[in-house]
Design an enzyme around this catalytic site. Structure first.
Site, PDB file in Angstrom:
ATOM      1  N   GLY A 222      17.870 -14.220   9.288  1.00  0.00           N
ATOM      2  CA  GLY A 222      19.352 -14.710   7.744  1.00  0.00           C
ATOM      3  C   GLY A 222      19.013 -15.818   6.717  1.00  0.00           C
ATOM      4  O   GLY A 222      17.580 -16.560   7.438  1.00  0.00           O
TER       5      GLY A 222
ATOM      6  N   ARG B  20      26.811 -18.532  17.005  1.00  0.00           N
ATOM      7  CA  ARG B  20      27.675 -19.628  16.559  1.00  0.00           C
ATOM      8  C   ARG B  20      26.333 -20.251  15.361  1.00  0.00           C
ATOM      9  O   ARG B  20      25.113 -19.572  16.665  1.00  0.00           O
ATOM     10  CB  ARG B  20      27.938 -20.794  16.963  1.00  0.00           C
ATOM     11  CG  ARG B  20      29.629 -20.675  17.965  1.00  0.00           C
ATOM     12  CD  ARG B  20      30.153 -21.808  18.891  1.00  0.00           C
ATOM     13  NE  ARG B  20      31.415 -21.366  19.704  1.00  0.00           N
ATOM     14  CZ  ARG B  20      32.614 -21.141  18.814  1.00  0.00           C
ATOM     15  NH1 ARG B  20      32.580 -21.034  17.788  1.00  0.00           N
ATOM     16  NH2 ARG B  20      33.553 -20.824  19.364  1.00  0.00           N
ATOM     17  N   ALA B  21      25.906 -21.375  15.173  1.00  0.00           N
ATOM     18  CA  ALA B  21      25.023 -21.223  14.421  1.00  0.00           C
ATOM     19  C   ALA B  21      24.260 -22.239  15.880  1.00  0.00           C
ATOM     20  O   ALA B  21      24.773 -22.561  16.935  1.00  0.00           O
ATOM     21  CB  ALA B  21      25.263 -22.315  13.473  1.00  0.00           C
TER      22      ALA B  21
ATOM     23  N   THR C 281      20.487 -22.922  14.761  1.00  0.00           N
ATOM     24  CA  THR C 281      19.709 -23.831  13.270  1.00  0.00           C
ATOM     25  C   THR C 281      19.931 -24.302  12.297  1.00  0.00           C
ATOM     26  O   THR C 281      19.585 -24.453  11.331  1.00  0.00           O
ATOM     27  CB  THR C 281      18.667 -23.437  13.795  1.00  0.00           C
ATOM     28  OG1 THR C 281      18.026 -21.980  13.119  1.00  0.00           O
ATOM     29  CG2 THR C 281      17.519 -23.988  15.142  1.00  0.00           C
ATOM     30  N   SER C 282      20.786 -23.262  12.010  1.00  0.00           N
ATOM     31  CA  SER C 282      21.826 -23.134  10.527  1.00  0.00           C
ATOM     32  C   SER C 282      23.004 -23.736  10.147  1.00  0.00           C
ATOM     33  O   SER C 282      23.347 -23.972  11.085  1.00  0.00           O
ATOM     34  CB  SER C 282      21.937 -21.428   9.916  1.00  0.00           C
ATOM     35  OG  SER C 282      22.584 -21.095  11.045  1.00  0.00           O
TER      36      SER C 282
ATOM     37  N   THR D 218      28.197 -16.466  12.030  1.00  0.00           N
ATOM     38  CA  THR D 218      29.311 -15.832  11.073  1.00  0.00           C
ATOM     39  C   THR D 218      30.407 -16.328  12.516  1.00  0.00           C
ATOM     40  O   THR D 218      31.337 -16.361  11.920  1.00  0.00           O
ATOM     41  CB  THR D 218      28.508 -14.155  12.135  1.00  0.00           C
ATOM     42  OG1 THR D 218      27.869 -13.729  11.035  1.00  0.00           O
ATOM     43  CG2 THR D 218      29.424 -13.777  11.298  1.00  0.00           C
TER      44      THR D 218
ATOM     45  N   ASP E 157       7.617 -15.161  17.421  1.00  0.00           N
ATOM     46  CA  ASP E 157       8.345 -13.550  16.763  1.00  0.00           C
ATOM     47  C   ASP E 157       7.396 -13.002  16.850  1.00  0.00           C
ATOM     48  O   ASP E 157       7.209 -12.191  16.200  1.00  0.00           O
ATOM     49  CB  ASP E 157       8.754 -14.213  15.647  1.00  0.00           C
ATOM     50  CG  ASP E 157       7.675 -14.620  14.153  1.00  0.00           C
ATOM     51  OD1 ASP E 157       6.637 -14.597  14.877  1.00  0.00           O
ATOM     52  OD2 ASP E 157       7.614 -15.012  12.902  1.00  0.00           O
TER      53      ASP E 157
ATOM     54  N   SER F  48      15.476  -7.792  22.324  1.00  0.00           N
ATOM     55  CA  SER F  48      16.304  -9.316  21.883  1.00  0.00           C
ATOM     56  C   SER F  48      17.742  -8.871  20.958  1.00  0.00           C
ATOM     57  O   SER F  48      18.215  -8.483  21.738  1.00  0.00           O
ATOM     58  CB  SER F  48      15.875 -10.079  21.294  1.00  0.00           C
ATOM     59  OG  SER F  48      17.055 -10.699  20.803  1.00  0.00           O
TER      60      SER F  48
ATOM     61  N   LYS G 194      11.739 -14.123   7.781  1.00  0.00           N
ATOM     62  CA  LYS G 194      10.856 -13.945   8.995  1.00  0.00           C
ATOM     63  C   LYS G 194      10.122 -12.185   8.825  1.00  0.00           C
ATOM     64  O   LYS G 194       9.251 -12.506   8.526  1.00  0.00           O
ATOM     65  CB  LYS G 194      12.353 -13.419  10.025  1.00  0.00           C
ATOM     66  CG  LYS G 194      11.911 -13.533  11.324  1.00  0.00           C
ATOM     67  CD  LYS G 194      12.703 -12.592  12.311  1.00  0.00           C
ATOM     68  CE  LYS G 194      12.585 -13.914  13.399  1.00  0.00           C
ATOM     69  NZ  LYS G 194      14.126 -13.976  14.435  1.00  0.00           N
TER      70      LYS G 194
END
Lengths: 500, 500
Positions: free
Chosen positions: B178, B205-206, B208-209, B213, B266, B274, B298
């Site tokens: 994101g 939910r967040a 690390t940000s 949403t 990653d 995932s 990313k």
């Protein structure tokens, strides 16, 4: 902005092993303002020292307001006392992790990159999962010879290094993947130093086995020597048999080996770097590697033994030490005792030439000592062997062993276990197999190695004919509870011994 | 032998995140008898449930005699209450770890082997370092297409799976990596469901940000739905905008992603498994992947995007779902608000066709909704685009969004932050760059996402000409302390905005 906040140190009384953990209240201002959560990596500073620790958040009842808790290893590493103020901030990005990822993605690492990884692990900047990822990235033959050499060098540089200026040749022996009871080291050191070799031997305590060489030697004398004391013992006798834990030799190895063991990875590159870095840091110039080969040993067959030996030689050459590898029989235990005191009893029996001394232990010790003499003097094997036999048989080794113990603080009498119990064969037949792994477990359930007298003594040998009622082994323990506990285990594991 | 011992459960009030930890007194009988030490892996059983936890040993003062402490995740997983008796024994050998080591040593894994690994991770039989080793062994392109397919299937099977029997086509969209503020989802869902598509959207939910949403939607309505409630909302409106945390969809993904994130790995195979496992478990049959491409995103470049898209297509095909990938601009933030409430404000502004609504957010949402319609009906892009624009511009999307919120519990008014502060440009010139990463950090220091009103609103756009004193952004906070703290950070990081 002040990126740094202060809290008062609290000893949590929690042993997390090596991984440093700090504990902060979830409702504390700093957690809220910085967005710290469980698993956040934090930089903790106190005076000149710092470490990176993993955060566990706790309820209000667990910590006073304004306090930060420490696990035992973090507390020790920072040298804290209760109430000291420590400085807390987000952990900086650990630069060498990008080199670690490079390795994971299959690229070769330079000497500088490997050195930076090892430096950061030694400085406690890696979490356990980061160490696990590094070791995994290196496993499966993904380290080249150049990388193994660089890794070994970096590990040597991670701690202290002893220089034996007055001795041109310094010897050591190491056994790769021990067999239960295989306590040759004290005998080999006594014989070889009696023959004039210098052997500043440091050993570890047991980690997963019922006894390490340091545990066994501690039954017989003081092994907790400072570097100065160790040097004085060497000057007096040419050798020592000390515990290596205080010497800070390749300390990063201890941090890595713990994770490697938990993952049950045995990368050959890592093994060679681990063994040689410890020995080179201890100042050895000539290293003999005993490599037991057998289906349940670390080295499974001759071809693996040859590959490993080639690696040992090449890395040794690059680091300017001479390494010789010797493959030995790894199919059964050596000696009759298992556990610190019982193994010490076997060692003394061999050194004193007692008639009942275990012949397999004596012969293996002679073999290793002979190879050390060949390395030292360039004699033929036959010449060296007659010399080592003579030293052992005439009592020269025993006298030398006494001198070493005297210099380390005096010979101790081997204690007797207050509880013992003899187990016998239920039927007649030939003893065909013993399960070494479960024998080791039995000794540990009886209390070894934390109780030195705990363990067992085998009273039957492989291949021996037994009648029903003949003794198989005696179990020794410090307390009735432990004796019962180990006995119970044996009752439901009688197939440790197979009698056909 | 009784291999099993009992102790009374104590809640330690310690949050170790997902890794289950138990705490036992070093001096307790069971530790001594069993040889348990810090880091030993233990099997803990209570009724039908069991887990494998890592042991931390503690001093006498920390726990009562006869007690065993639990970390929060272990406590929850076993469903304990204080004083319950739990059964403790050495952890059995986890069989699938040998498959894990096989992968580390470079061998391919069968579907059965991958399934056994995923099953054991889901059952909490792996420690964090074992999960780290598994992920590392799979990284660097070491998973074949067959392995990624097997992994995805096993992850779907690790949790619940929703079957939407009455809907032949079920849609979802997902954004890979994101951008801050990129809150297209509520708009896309409203438009596409107004056009008749079925979209049971669950979000996170967040982690690390500054906002996920689910955090943004929670400002506007209730998002904490049970599976039954979610199904009822879908039946009423064709869509929902719920938090996925309660749904148990590919729960093993949450356990792995946490370790993957800590290692900053990653792996593409892991990423595809995932994303698709969550969507397939949610019952989706048509999945649109938004792939922002940019140097700090990313996905770095077009060739990586193509490789990833090929993987998504191939795995989707094997698992019988249709996947489309769309590359979008990943070079800058989308929308003007950062933080739950400010992002919600942008979403409503677009849905209500406010004149000040951020155009970039609107256009991106239209693009994604249009692609969903193309997937659904096989229309031309132009036809679909005029349809989505019409739905948005005539208020159809806004009415549909209101219906969804009503069905979930009613539309809430967006709260205002009690504290705010405007920051202005110090000089005149053109705004050339903004550092997205540090803007996100600024919003988090102000209190986002745990305080929904905290965050910031950008008042200048890239490329815009500014005079000295023109506003750059407004900072919002719940408390004066957090406002000061974030302001301090900005004062020493004024180069977040570069004005040339």
């Amino acid at each position: 902005m002040s990126n740094h906040r202060y809290l008062e140190a609290v000893d949590m009384g929690i042993d997390t092993h090596e991984e440093p953990v700090v504990y902060m209240r979830k409702d504390c201002d700093i957690c809220r303002a910085e967005g710290f959560e469980a698993n956040t990596r934090l930089l903790i500073r106190h005076g000149e020292r710092n470490l990176i620790a993993t955060l566990n958040t706790v309820s209000e009842s667990v910590l006073p307001n304004g306090g930060i808790g420490f696990s035992k290893s973090a507390w020790r590493y920072l040298g804290l006392t209760a109430g000291l103020e420590v400085n807390i901030s987000h952990a900086p990005v650990v630069q060498s992790l990008s080199a670690m990822r490079k390795k994971i993605y299959g690229n070769a690492l330079s000497e500088t990159e490997l050195a930076s990884i090892i430096h950061d692990i030694a400085e406690r900047h890696y979490s356990d999962i980061e160490i696990a990822a590094f070791l995994t990235g290196c496993a499966g033959g993904r380290l080249s010879l150049e990388e193994i050499i660089a890794l070994t060098r970096a590990m040597v540089d991670s701690g202290s290094r002893i220089h034996w200026r007055q001795y041109p040749k310094v010897f050591d022996k190491h056994c790769v993947g021990g067999l239960p009871g295989n306590r040759t080291t004290p005998i080999v050191i006594a014989i070889a130093s009696a023959a004039g070799l210098t052997l500043p031997k440091t050993s570890s305590r047991a980690i997963t086995s019922p006894a390490g060489t340091a545990d066994t030697m501690e039954v017989l004398t003081n092994v907790d020597l400072t570097l100065d004391q160790m040097q004085s013992v060497i000057h007096q006798t040419g050798a020592c048999l000390a515990w290596g834990g205080r010497m800070n030799l390749s300390p990063v190895d201890d941090l890595m080996i713990r994770v490697e063991r938990a993952l049950d990875l045995d990368g050959e590159g890592q093994l060679v770097a681990s063994v040689l870095s410890k020995k080179i840091a201890a100042g050895s110039t000539h290293i003999l590697i005993d490599m037991p080969v057998g289906p349940t040993a670390k080295v499974r067959d001759e071809s693996q033994a040859r590959r490993l030996a080639d690696l040992f030689h090449a890395v040794g050459e690059a680091l300017d030490v001479r390494v010789e590898c010797l493959t030995t029989d790894g199919t059964q235990t050596v000696g009759d005792g298992i556990g610190p005191a019982e193994e010490a009893r076997d060692v003394l029996a061999v050194l004193r030439n007692d008639p009942g001394a275990p012949a397999d232990l004596r012969e293996r010790a002679l073999l290793l000592a002979t190879h050390l003499l060949v390395m030292a003097n360039g004699d033929s094997y036959e010449e060296a062997e007659s010399r080592t036999r003579e030293i052992l048989e005439t009592g020269g080794a025993w006298q030398q062993f006494l001198r070493i113990c005297e210099a380390q603080g005096g010979l101790r009498e081997i204690p007797r276990a207050p509880r013992q119990k003899i187990f016998t064969s239920e039927r007649s037949g030939r003893l065909t197999t013993m399960d070494n792994r479960r024998l080791a477990k039995l000794a540990k359930l009886a209390g070894a190695p934390s109780s030195a007298v705990a363990g067992l003594r085998l009273q039957a040998k492989l291949g021996q004919r037994l009648a029903a009622g003949d003794p198989l082994f005696t179990l020794y323990s410090d307390t009735p509870g432990e004796l019962d506990y180990a006995s119970d285990f044996y009752q439901s594991n009688r197939d440790i011994f197979e009698i056909a």
